[in-house]
Design a protein around this motif. Structure first.
Motif, PDB file in Angstrom:
ATOM      1  N   LEU A   1      -0.232  -9.209  -8.918  1.00 16.87           N
ATOM      2  CA  LEU A   1       0.228  -8.453 -10.209  1.00 16.87           C
ATOM      3  C   LEU A   1       0.829  -7.113  -9.987  1.00 16.87           C
ATOM      4  N   PHE A   2       0.193  -6.423  -8.966  1.00  8.60           N
ATOM      5  CA  PHE A   2       0.726  -5.034  -8.918  1.00  8.60           C
ATOM      6  C   PHE A   2       2.140  -5.221  -7.952  1.00  8.60           C
ATOM      7  N   LEU A   3       2.303  -6.307  -7.379  1.00  8.16           N
ATOM      8  CA  LEU A   3       3.576  -6.353  -6.446  1.00  8.16           C
ATOM      9  C   LEU A   3       4.549  -6.675  -7.556  1.00  8.16           C
ATOM     10  N   SER A   4       4.408  -7.475  -8.403  1.00 10.32           N
ATOM     11  CA  SER A   4       5.492  -7.926  -9.633  1.00 10.32           C
ATOM     12  C   SER A   4       5.836  -6.634 -10.404  1.00 10.32           C
ATOM     13  N   VAL A   5       4.872  -5.764 -10.627  1.00  9.05           N
ATOM     14  CA  VAL A   5       5.078  -4.455 -11.490  1.00  9.05           C
ATOM     15  C   VAL A   5       6.034  -3.537 -10.614  1.00  9.05           C
ATOM     16  N   TYR A   6       5.624  -3.141  -9.474  1.00  7.47           N
ATOM     17  CA  TYR A   6       6.205  -2.261  -8.616  1.00  7.47           C
ATOM     18  C   TYR A   6       7.249  -2.748  -7.651  1.00  7.47           C
ATOM     19  N   SER A   7       7.621  -3.894  -7.596  1.00  9.70           N
ATOM     20  CA  SER A   7       8.761  -4.551  -6.713  1.00  9.70           C
ATOM     21  C   SER A   7      10.298  -3.946  -7.287  1.00  9.70           C
TER      22      SER A   7
ATOM     23  N   VAL B   1       0.883  -1.106  -0.154  1.00 15.06           N
ATOM     24  CA  VAL B   1      -0.192  -0.107   0.086  1.00 15.06           C
ATOM     25  C   VAL B   1       0.959   1.091   0.007  1.00 15.06           C
ATOM     26  N   GLU B   2       1.872   1.195   0.704  1.00 16.27           N
ATOM     27  CA  GLU B   2       2.754   2.597   0.813  1.00 16.27           C
ATOM     28  C   GLU B   2       3.304   2.833  -0.340  1.00 16.27           C
ATOM     29  N   ARG B   3       4.029   1.699  -1.191  1.00 18.93           N
ATOM     30  CA  ARG B   3       4.460   1.745  -2.544  1.00 18.93           C
ATOM     31  C   ARG B   3       3.551   2.459  -3.612  1.00 18.93           C
TER      32      ARG B   3
ATOM     33  N   ARG C   1       4.903   7.090  10.015  1.00 21.75           N
ATOM     34  CA  ARG C   1       4.746   6.131   8.676  1.00 21.75           C
ATOM     35  C   ARG C   1       3.187   6.454   8.229  1.00 21.75           C
ATOM     36  N   SER C   2       2.413   6.271   9.482  1.00 18.68           N
ATOM     37  CA  SER C   2       0.945   6.368   9.028  1.00 18.68           C
ATOM     38  C   SER C   2       0.500   7.783   8.560  1.00 18.68           C
ATOM     39  N   LEU C   3       1.081   8.817   9.205  1.00 22.26           N
ATOM     40  CA  LEU C   3       0.774  10.172   8.664  1.00 22.26           C
ATOM     41  C   LEU C   3       1.437  10.471   7.206  1.00 22.26           C
ATOM     42  N   SER C   4       2.483  10.001   6.862  1.00 26.85           N
ATOM     43  CA  SER C   4       2.932  10.319   5.797  1.00 26.85           C
ATOM     44  C   SER C   4       2.138   9.487   4.581  1.00 26.85           C
ATOM     45  N   LEU C   5       1.784   8.233   4.920  1.00 28.97           N
ATOM     46  CA  LEU C   5       0.923   7.656   3.922  1.00 28.97           C
ATOM     47  C   LEU C   5      -0.616   8.746   3.809  1.00 28.97           C
ATOM     48  N   LEU C   6      -1.092   8.876   4.852  1.00 29.69           N
ATOM     49  CA  LEU C   6      -2.207   9.554   4.952  1.00 29.69           C
ATOM     50  C   LEU C   6      -2.363  10.829   4.217  1.00 29.69           C
ATOM     51  N   LEU C   7      -1.184  11.788   4.335  1.00 30.93           N
ATOM     52  CA  LEU C   7      -1.046  13.022   3.588  1.00 30.93           C
ATOM     53  C   LEU C   7      -0.918  12.754   2.001  1.00 30.93           C
ATOM     54  N   ARG C   8      -0.064  11.667   1.669  1.00 29.09           N
ATOM     55  CA  ARG C   8      -0.163  11.287   0.359  1.00 29.09           C
ATOM     56  C   ARG C   8      -1.538  10.886  -0.229  1.00 29.09           C
ATOM     57  N   PHE C   9      -2.204  10.079   0.563  1.00 32.14           N
ATOM     58  CA  PHE C   9      -3.308   9.608  -0.164  1.00 32.14           C
ATOM     59  C   PHE C   9      -4.321  10.437  -0.281  1.00 32.14           C
TER      60      PHE C   9
ATOM     61  N   ILE D   1      -7.546   0.677  -2.047  1.00 33.79           N
ATOM     62  CA  ILE D   1      -6.543   1.672  -2.408  1.00 33.79           C
ATOM     63  C   ILE D   1      -5.867   1.388  -3.944  1.00 33.79           C
ATOM     64  N   ILE D   2      -5.324   0.291  -4.061  1.00 37.31           N
ATOM     65  CA  ILE D   2      -4.885  -0.198  -5.367  1.00 37.31           C
ATOM     66  C   ILE D   2      -5.732  -0.199  -6.486  1.00 37.31           C
ATOM     67  N   LEU D   3      -6.874  -0.848  -6.694  1.00 39.70           N
ATOM     68  CA  LEU D   3      -7.420  -1.108  -7.521  1.00 39.70           C
ATOM     69  C   LEU D   3      -8.765   0.088  -7.813  1.00 39.70           C
ATOM     70  N   GLY D   4      -8.830   0.587  -6.886  1.00 37.70           N
ATOM     71  CA  GLY D   4      -9.799   1.747  -7.027  1.00 37.70           C
ATOM     72  C   GLY D   4     -11.057   1.501  -6.010  1.00 37.70           C
ATOM     73  N   PRO D   5     -11.768   2.731  -5.724  1.00 38.78           N
ATOM     74  CA  PRO D   5     -12.791   2.693  -4.920  1.00 38.78           C
ATOM     75  C   PRO D   5     -14.024   1.590  -5.245  1.00 38.78           C
ATOM     76  N   ASP D   6     -14.191   1.321  -6.809  1.00 36.37           N
ATOM     77  CA  ASP D   6     -15.317   0.293  -7.282  1.00 36.37           C
ATOM     78  C   ASP D   6     -15.394  -0.737  -6.311  1.00 36.37           C
ATOM     79  N   TYR D   7     -14.092  -1.229  -5.685  1.00 37.98           N
ATOM     80  CA  TYR D   7     -14.044  -2.530  -4.915  1.00 37.98           C
ATOM     81  C   TYR D   7     -14.877  -2.381  -3.732  1.00 37.98           C
ATOM     82  N   GLN D   8     -15.256  -1.202  -3.374  1.00 37.71           N
ATOM     83  CA  GLN D   8     -15.960  -1.184  -2.065  1.00 37.71           C
ATOM     84  C   GLN D   8     -17.066  -1.849  -2.248  1.00 37.71           C
TER      85      GLN D   8
END
Length: 1022
Positions: A1016-1022, A790-792, A870-878, A952-959
Motif C-alpha cells: 500500500l505504501f509503495l502504491s502511494v509514494y511511487s 525505505v529510502e523514499r 547512500r547509507s549515511l544519508s539515510l541514517l542522518l535523515r532517519f 521504519i514505515i509503519l512505526g516502532p509498534d511493529y517491533q
C-alpha cells in the motif's frame, strides 16, 4: 475429612508408634542420626512391606478422601481441553493433573492440616518418651534412696528439723505441714523455714498434693512479703527449669495472679514531686524481680509448649494479657499527687524490644491464640500503646520521661509485630484513652511517619509538646521502618518500570544488598515477592547499574563460590559411601542450577561489559588446588580460556568443568555485543583453534585427523557459532552429540580459517541451477525494492517539520567495511570470511560511549548494497524521526530513556494466550536482545530486511508485534523449556527461528500484515 478430631489424632499416633516399632531394628542399627533419617526417607524404596503398614494405608485413604473430587475434576478439565492442550511436547496427562492438583487450595489446606497434626503427634510422642525416661530414672533413684536412707525417711514426719535436709521425694503429710506453716498468720521465722523445706521438694510432688490449693494461696501471700519473696521466686525458678508445662503453667499463673493483685489492690507508683522512679525502692525492686522471672519464662516457653495441649498455652497467654491490660484507673488508692505505674512499664524496662511478644507471634501455633484473644477480650492491650517520645538511660533511677520512652519503644515493637499479619491489622480501628475518635491503621501509620518527618536529623529537636527528642529515638524509629521500606522497594525490581525508578533514585544498591542479606539467611527474596531469586537477579542484571549493585553486594561472589563448590568440590554435607559416578550429560544435573543462574546473570551485554570490560585474565603460572574463584573473570580464566597446562592441572574434573565453561561461553556469544567484547579482549577464536590443533593427528596422506571427544566436538560447534553469521537457512551449526554407526561425527573439524564451506550457505553454488538462479534473483530484487522503499519513506517523512522530533545530528560512527559491495543479502563473501569473521569486519563502535556495536547502522549499510554515501544519508535523515529512538539504540544513548520492557509487558498482558509470559521476564529480555542486534543470527536476511522496512514505515509498534509473532511461533517450545527450567538457554542458542511457509500466519496474528502495508505504501509514494 480435612480436619482431624481428637479420636483421629489418637489413632494416627497409635499407627505411627506401630510403624516406628516395625522399623526399630533398622533405625537402631544406623551408625548416626543422619543415617537413620535417610533410612526413613527412603523406606518406600527399601521396604517391600511399606504399603502394608497401617499408617501408610491411613494416609493414603486420607489423601483420597480429601483430594479425590479435585483429581477427578482436573482430569475432566484436561481431557476436555479447557484451553490447555496436553500434547507430546508438554506434560503427560498424569503430570498435568498432578501439577494442577498440587496448586489447588484443597491440597494446600490438606498439607497445612496434616503438618500441624503431625507436629503435635510427634511432639506428644517425644514428650511421652521423655516422661517415661524421667519416671524410670526417678524410680531408679527412689529404689537406691530407700536402700541407703530408709531410716531417714521414717523420721521425716516426726521431726521438724528434718525439713532442712535434702531428700528425693516428700510425703503428703509433709506438704500439709509446710502449707500450714506458710499461713500468713504464722511468725516470719516459721514461714521462712517452711519455704526452705519447700525448695528442696520435687515440684511435681508439690503440685500433685491434696493441699496444693491452700499452698498456692499462701505462696502468693508470701510473694507480697519482702522478707519471703526471694525464697518463693527461687522455688518458682526451680520449677520453671526442671518441670514440664503442665506443672510450670500452674506456677506461672500463680506468679501472674500475684502480680495482678499487687497492681489492683496496692498503690504502685511514685510521687509527682520526685519526678521519677528509684528501682532500688523495696516495693519496686520486689516487683521487678517477679516481672523479670515472668519475662524470662515468656521467652523460653515457646520452645516446648507445642508439645502440650493447646489449653495449657492458652491459659499462659490469657493470664499474661489479663495482667498487661490493667490500667491505673483499675486500681484503688490512687491520688492526684501520685503517678501510677502499669505492668507494661516494668516489662518495657526489662524487655524494651518486646522479645517475648516477637517469639509468641513467630509460630502459627501460638500466634493464632494471641490474635484470637486480643480480638475477643484484650483489645485494651493494643489500645494502651503510647506514643510519647523520650530518652532512656541505663541506670537505677528513671524519670517519668524515661519510663514513657521505654513504654514507647516497647509499644512500637509490639505494634510492628502485629501489623505484619493480616489478623493483626484487623484489630484496627481501636479505641484509645484520652482520644475521642478511634485510631485506624492509616492513623497509626501517619503518626509514625510524622514522627520521622518532624525529626529528620540526628540533632536534638523540639516537639510540639516541648519535649527534647534525641538520637536514640530516631535510630529506633528508623531501624524499625528501614527494613520494611527496603523490602517494599525491592518489589519494584520485579518490573522494568520499577527497576528504572530504583536506578533513578539511587536506591538500587541498598535494595540489592538487602536482597543478598535475605539470600544468605535462606529466606525468600522478599516478604511479599512471588518470584524467586533467579527471576529477580536476571531482571536486575539486565542493566549496568543493576549488575554493579549485584557485584558490590557480594551476590556474584556467592554465586561463583556455590558453582565451584558444586562443580569441583561436590557437596560437603553428603556422606560419601560410594565413589561419585561419572556424569553422562554434558552438564551434570547437580550443576544445572548454577549454569542457569550464570546464564541469567550474563544474558545482557551490559552485565558482560561491567564484569569483564578491560579485565585481563590472571593467567597464572601455577594455581593452588585450594584456590577458589570468586568473580566472573576467575570463571573465564579457570573454566573457559584454558590455555595452559597449569589451568588443566588445577581442575579435579577437567572435562566436565571445561565443558561447563564452553557451554556457558556458547550462550554468552549469542549476544553479538558480548561476542565482540570477548573476542577483542581475549582472542577466544585463536585459543579455540589452537586447542583443536593440539587434538589433530597428522596422517601419511597429509589430511588432518582429529581426536573426537566431548571437548573437541564442543569447540567445533562453538567456533562455527562465533565465526559464521546468518539465519537458520544461512548457516549450519554442527551438533554437539555423536551419532550411532560407523561414522559417529561426519562434520568436518578445522584448526584454521576459513570455516569449511559446509557450514555456510554458498550463494554462488546455489545459483548455478535454474531454481537457484531464480531464488537468487528474487532475493536481490526483494532487497533492492525494500531499500528503495525505505529510502523514499524516510525522505518523505523527514521533509515534514511535524514529523521531525529531533534536531539534525551528525552520525559519529566509524564504519570500516572490508567487504564493500561484495556483501550480498543472506550470505557474505569469502573475502569477509577470510578476515576471520563478519563481526571483526563490521567494527562500528560509537564515540559517544554506547557500549556495543551499531547493528542498526550495519543492517542499513547492507540493505543499501554496501553504498556508504547512500547509507549515511539515510541514517542522518532517519535520526530526526521519532522512530529512531526505538529502532536505533545508539542514536539516543544517554539522552532519552526508552522503557521497552514496560511496553512488552503491556502488550503481553493483553494477549489471551500469553498470560504465562507475565511471570517470565526472561522472554521480555530476550526480545530486547533480538531488537538490539536486529535479529542477526536469528532470522534470515530477507526477514530482517522485511522487519526493518516494516518498522521504519509503519512505526516502532511493529517491533513489539514482530517479537510476539516470533514467540507465538515458538510457543510449544517455550512451554516445554519453561518446565525444564532452561528457557533462557533455549531462546539464545535455538536454531528454530525459520518460519518457512508459516511466516505470514505468524506475523499477522491479529495485526496488520506487514507485506500488505508495504504494498500500500509503495502504491502511494511511487
Amino acid at each position: 475429612m480435612s480436619q482431624f478430631s481428637a479420636e483421629d489424632e489418637a489413632e494416627l499416633q497409635c499407627l505411627l508408634r506401630q510403624l516406628l516399632k516395625s522399623v526399630k531394628e533398622r533405625i537402631s542399627g544406623a551408625p548416626s542420626v543422619e543415617c537413620a533419617e535417610e533410612i526413613l526417607l527412603h523406606l518406600e524404596e527399601t521396604d517391600k512391606n511399606f504399603h502394608n503398614y497401617e499408617f501408610v494405608k491411613y494416609l493414603r485413604q486420607y489423601v483420597e478422601s480429601t483430594l479425590g473430587a479435585v483429581i477427578e475434576e482436573e482430569t475432566d478439565n484436561c481431557t476436555k481441553g479447557d484451553g490447555h492442550v496436553i500434547g507430546s511436547g508438554q506434560d503427560t496427562l498424569v503430570h498435568a493433573v498432578t501439577r494442577r492438583t498440587r496448586e489447588s487450595a484443597q491440597y494446600k489446606q490438606m498439607m497445612q492440616t496434616l503438618k500441624q497434626t503431625m507436629m503435635v503427634i510427634v511432639e506428644s510422642l517425644i514428650n511421652k518418651f521423655e516422661e517415661d525416661q524421667l519416671k524410670k530414672e526417678e524410680m531408679h533413684r527412689k529404689s537406691q534412696h530407700e536402700q541407703s536412707s530408709s531410716h531417714y525417711t521414717d523420721n521425716c514426719s516426726d521431726s521438724d528439723s528434718s525439713f532442712n535436709q535434702s531428700y528425693a521425694f516428700i510425703k503428703q503429710e509433709q506438704l500439709q505441714v509446710i502449707s500450714e506453716k506458710l499461713d500468713p498468720s504464722r511468725p516470719i521465722e516459721v514461714r521462712w523455714e517452711a519455704l526452705q523445706s519447700l525448695c528442696c521438694a520435687p515440684p511435681s510432688d508439690v503440685l500433685s498434693c491434696e493441699s496444693w490449693t491452700g499452698l498456692r494461696r499462701n505462696l502468693s501471700a508470701a510473694l507480697a512479703d519482702p522478707d519471703l519473696s526471694d525464697k518463693v521466686l527461687r522455688f518458682f525458678a526451680k520449677t520453671f527449669s526442671s518441670s514440664p508445662l503442665n506443672v510450670t503453667r500452674e506456677i506461672y499463673t500463680s506468679l501472674v495472679e500475684s502480680l495482678e493483685s499487687d497492681f489492683m489492690y496496692h498503690k504502685i507508683g511514685f510521687s509527682t514531686e520526685s519526678a521519677g522512679v528509684d528501682v532500688n525502692r523495696p516495693d519496686i525492686a520486689r516487683l521487678l524481680k517477679q516481672m523479670r522471672l515472668m519475662n524470662d519464662f515468656q521467652k523460653e516457653v515457646t520452645t516446648f509448649w507445642i508439645r502440650h495441649p493447646e489449653k495449657y498455652m492458652e491459659e499462659i497467654i490469657e493470664s499474661t494479657l489479663t495482667l498487661l491490660s490493667l490500667h491505673p484507673e483499675h486500681g484503688i488508692g490512687n491520688h492526684g499527687s501520685e503517678k501510677s505505674l502499669d505492668p507494661v512499664h516494668f516489662v518495657s524496662l526489662l524487655d524494651i524490644k518486646a522479645t517475648w511478644f516477637t517469639k509468641w507471634m513467630h509460630g502459627y501455633y501460638s500466634r493464632t491464640v494471641v490474635l484470637r484473644l486480643l480480638e475477643r477480650k484484650y483489645k485494651s492491650v493494643v489500645s494502651s500503646r503510647r506514643f510519647h517520645k523520650h530518652i532512656l538511660l541505663i541506670r537505677s533511677f528513671y524519670s517519668a520521661k524515661e519510663l514513657e520512652y521505654a513504654f514507647f519503644v516497647h509499644s512500637l515493637c509490639v505494634l510492628g509485630r502485629l501489623l505484619m499479619y493480616t489478623n493483626g491489622r484487623k484489630l484496627f480501628p481501636i479505641k484509645v484513652r484520652k482520644r475521642r475518635d478511634p485510631v485506624s491503621l492509616t492513623d497509626l501509620v501517619v503518626i509514625l511517619i510524622n514522627i520521622m518527618y518532624q525529626h529528620p536529623n540526628t540533632s536534638y529537636a523540639i516537639h510540639s509538646t516541648h519535649t527534647a527528642l534525641p538520637l536514640p529515638f530516631l535510630l529506633n524509629c528508623r531501624v524499625a521502618w528501614e527494613e520494611v521500606l527496603l523490602d517494599n522497594l525491592l518489589n519494584f525490581a520485579a518490573t522494568p518500570k520499577g527497576l528504572l525508578l530504583l536506578q533513578q533514585t539511587g536506591a538500587i544498591h541498598e535494595c540489592v544488598t538487602y536482597m543478598f542479606s535475605r539470600f544468605t539467611k535462606k529466606l525468600q527474596v522478599s516478604r511479599c515477592e512471588k518470584f524467586g531469586y533467579g527471576v529477580m537477579v536476571t531482571q536486575v542484571a539486565a542493566t549496568a547499574p543493576g549488575i554493579v549493585a549485584l557485584h558490590s553486594s557480594g551476590f556474584i561472589q556467592a554465586i561463583v563460590v556455590e558453582l565451584w563448590s558444586t562443580l569441583e568440590c561436590g557437596r560437603e554435607d553428603i556422606r560419601v559411601v560410594h565413589p561419585k559416578s561419572t556424569p553422562m550429560d554434558p552438564i551434570d544435573r547437580s550443576c544445572l542450577k548454577s549454569f542457569v543462574t550464570l546464564v541469567n546473570l550474563l544474558s545482557s551485554p551490559h552485565a558482560v561489559w561491567e564484569l569483564l570490560g578491560h579485565q585481563a585474565l590472571p593467567n597464572k603460572i601455577e594455581y593452588n588446588l585450594r584456590e577458589m574463584p570468586t568473580s566472573i573473570i576467575d570463571v573465564m580464566d579457570r573454566l573457559i580460556v584454558i590455555s595452559s597446562d597449569a589451568k588443566i592441572h588445577s581442575l579435579f574434573n577437567y572435562e566436565q568443568s571445561h565443558t561447563f565453561g564452553l557451554r556457558l561461553l556458547s550462550v554468552m556469544c549469542c549476544s553479538l555485543d558480548s561476542l565482540l567484547l570477548l573476542e577483542s579482549q581475549y582472542k577466544l577464536s585463536d585459543i579455540l583453534l589452537q586447542s583443536q590443533k593440539d587434538n589433530a593427528i597428522d596422517s601419511p596422506s597429509g589430511d588432518g585427523y582429529y581426536i573426537i571427544d566431548g571437548l573437541t566436538v564442543e569447540r567445533n560447534h562453538l567456533l562455527v557459532r562465533m565465526s559464521v553469521t546468518g539465519g537458520p537457512s544461512e548457516r549450519t551449526l554442527p551438533p554437539r552429540a555423536l551419532d550411532k554407526g560407523s561414522d559417529p561425527y561426519p562434520w568436518p573439524m578445522f584448526s584454521s580459517y576459513p570455516v569449511p564451506n559446509c557450514y555456510v550457505l554458498d550463494v554462488t553454488k546455489a545459483s548455478r541451477s535454474k531454481q537457484g538462479k531464480k531464488l537468487w534473483a528474487c532475493s536481490v530484487l526483494f532487497s533492492t525494492v525494500l531499500a528503495d522503499l525505505v529510502e523514499r519513506a524516510v525522505l518523505h517523512l523527514s521533509s515534514s517539520p511535524a514529523n521531525c522530533f529531533f534536531s539534525p545530528a551528525e552520525y559519529k560512527g566509524q564504519c570500516q567495511f572490508k567487504g564493500g559491495n561484495n556483501c550480498v543479502p543472506g550470505v557474505y563473501s569469502k573475502r569477509s570470511r577470510s578476515d576471520r569473521s563478519l563481526t571483526r569486519a563490521l567494527l562500528g563502535y560509537l564515540r559517544g560511549g554506547y557500549p556495543g556495536h551499531d547493528w542498526f547502522a550495519s543492517t542499513v549499510f547492507l540493505l543499501m548494497g554496501g553504498d556508504v554515501g547512500r547509507s549515511l544519508s539515510l541514517l542522518l535523515r532517519f535520526s530526526r524521526l521519532l522512530p529512531s529512538a526505538f529502532l536505533w539504540p545508539p542514536r539516543v544513548y544517554n539522552h532519552i530513556p526508552v522503557d521497552k520492557l514496560a511496553s512488552f509487558l503491556f502488550i503481553f498482558n493483553h494477549q489471551p494466550h500469553f498470560h504465562y509470559v507475565i511471570f517470565c521476564l526472561l522472554l521480555v529480555q530476550m526480545c530486547i536482545q533480538w531488537l538490539s542486534q536486529c535479529f542477526w543470527n536469528y532470522l534470515d536476511w530477507p526477514e530482517i530486511c522485511q522487519y526493518l522496512a516494516t518498522c521504519i514505515i509503519l512505526g516502532p509498534d511493529y517491533q513489539v508485534y514482530m517479537c510476539i509473532a516470533v514467540l507465538k511461533h515458538l510457543q510449544q517450545d517455550i512451554l516445554q523449556h519453561t518446565q525444564t527450567q532452561d528457557l533462557q538457554v533455549f531462546l539464545k542458542v535455538s536454531n528454530n527461528y525459520n518460519y518457512n511457509d508459516n511466516s505470514a500466519a505468524a506475523l499477522t496474528s491479529g495485526f496488520l500484515q506487514p507485506s500488505m502495508s508495504v504494498t500500500l505504501f509503495l502504491s502511494v509514494y511511487s
